[in-house]
Design a protein around this motif. Structure first.
Motif: not given
Length: 480
Positions: A405, A410, A415, A434
């Protein structure tokens, strides 16, 4: 106590999930009493006043025999349903149901449906019985503790409101896309259509198209709006009007991928023959049959030359058009037509008809490597196999991996760097991935499942390494 610790100890909060259908039937036929809606509401509140009738009891051995396209049974929360006739009416496509025929579909059913109250109405006429009292809730090859722990995790996430989408989040992404489209037109209006300007316009439109791909993916899975018809129309708008591809084609293809990822021949995303051979099974199959459409030993090079640039403008675009035409998806055809009409109106005065068509496909050509890398890096390097009838958690974790991440990762992936969480919970909005990742990682560790999380550049390289490995398997089978 932290949530991770609760999960480890098997004490994650939540209540037992209610049965998805409590209304019985006699002789496998639906009860036509005109009170389905009211009964459903009472059942949803746990206060059914309709006396239960006895249901026919089935063993897993009996259920597993009904696993053909013309004879499909499946089990949801210990209830047995005959979905043979319903399969061709199923909004997600008939193949999705066929992929689980003769199996327990409790977790996949819960994963793919948002509004259970509506779905229950469709389930009731299909109910034919239930599992015999002595039968386990899942097939005997599955780990009941793992299944229960995963279901407990889902109940915990539901209690934490992790499945609630924030329309504002997705509205900002839509605004980003529309601003890029308008900005491209304004640049042309102000500076003309020189080469430098055309390159800038192509860049802006490419970013817009890629982000449209991620947004339509979100809308295809989620009910962002309270009324599903608005979500349906928004999906048509983003997928068909902004991208020029069929929403129905995407749904039927993508949902198959989700329910059986990396499973031959149920996942259409791993059937790339005759251009590419993936995993272990396909190369052996082609090698033993002496099939050599191309030199598969060099398929990693073909991936660079053909797979990356032609996925969107070639394969996806042509397949979408073919499916729309053959299946007569008139609404999709109208929306896709508006995609081209909008481009002719917006850019036709600058580039003419031929130049506008060329611009459209240049943008798709530039977008293609972006989408190809993002969609393939989490699956091609992972395990591929024939049907093994694993539990939902194992099926998804073995076939997917995450990418580390960061703000850029993202955004760049929409994502989808959280592929494990997305596959386990397809209807969860991406802004919550997340938050749930630590809990999923903890559950995997508890049951000895490898939770793969890697840097993005490593993931890009793993695609090529996986293609080379499959090529070596093909060579061994071909020349043995």
């Amino acid at each position: 106590m932290k949530l991770e610790e609760k999960l480890e100890n098997g004490h994650v909060g939540g209540t037992t999930e209610p049965c998805l259908s409590e209304t019985p039937q006699a002789n496998g036929k639906p009860r036509a009493n005109g009170k389905a809606e009211g009964s459903t509401k009472r059942e949803a509140n746990g206060k059914s006043y309709v006396p239960r009738r006895s249901l026919k009891a089935y063993t897993w051995q009996e259920i597993q025999r009904h696993n053909q396209e013309g004879d499909q049974w499946l089990v949801i929360s210990r209830k047995v349903y005959n979905v043979t006739e319903w399969a061709f009416k199923h909004p997600g496509g008939h193949r999705v149901l066929n992929h689980y025929a003769g199996e327990d579909a409790t977790d996949v059913f819960r994963a793919m449906h948002l509004d259970l109250d509506i779905v229950k109405l469709y389930l009731k006429p299909l109910l034919i019985g239930e599992l015999a009292p002595g039968e386990p809730s899942q097939e005997r090859n599955k780990n009941p503790q793992l299944v229960e722990d995963f279901q407990e995790l889902r109940r915990t996430l539901e209690a934490m409101n992790m499945f609630d989408a924030h329309p504002g989040f997705f509205s900002l992404h839509l605004a980003q896309i529309l601003i890029l489209e308008v900005l491209a037109w304004l640049v042309l209006c102000h500076f003309g259509n020189g080469w430098t300007v055309t390159i800038l316009v192509s860049f802006l439109l490419t970013v817009s198209q890629a982000q449209s791909s991620f947004l339509q993916h979100d809308i295809g899975h989620l009910s962002i709006f309270k009324k599903s018809k608005w979500n349906h129309l928004m999906h048509k708008f983003v997928m068909c009007h902004l991208k020029g591809l069929s929403a129905n084609w995407w749904n039927y293809r993508h949902f198959q991928h989700h329910v059986k990822p990396n499973i031959y021949p149920k996942d259409p995303d791993i059937d790339m023959g005759p251009l590419f051979l993936l995993g272990d099974y396909q190369p052996v199959k082609y090698g033993k049959k002496k099939i050599k459409y191309i030199n598969y030993e060099k398929q990693h090079l073909y991936f660079y030359m053909l797979g990356l640039p032609l996925l969107m403008p070639g394969y996806f675009n042509l397949q979408s058009m073919q499916v729309m035409y053959l299946r007569k998806y008139w609404v999709d055809i109208a929306f896709v037509s508006s995609f081209y009409i909008r481009h002719f109106i917006t850019f036709g005065s600058f580039y003419g008809i031929f130049g506008t068509v060329l611009l459209i496909y240049v943008v798709k050509f530039l977008e293609s490597p972006w989408i190809a890398y993002v969609t393939q890096m989490s699956h091609i390097p992972m395990r591929m196999s024939k049907e093994e009838n694993r539990d939902w958690l194992s099926t998804q974790v073995l076939a997917t991996c995450n990418i580390e991440q960061s703000f850029f990762n993202d955004w760049f992936t929409g994502h989808l760097n959280f592929q494990i969480e997305h596959h386990l919970f397809p209807t969860m909005p991406r802004h919550n991935y997340h938050k749930v990742a630590p809990l999923v990682r903890s559950l995997c560790a508890k049951h000895g499942l490898q939770y793969v999380n890697k840097p993005m550049l490593t993931a890009f390289g793993d695609i090529i390494r996986a293609l080379k490995r499959s090529a070596a398997i093909w060579v061994d089978a071909y020349y043995e």
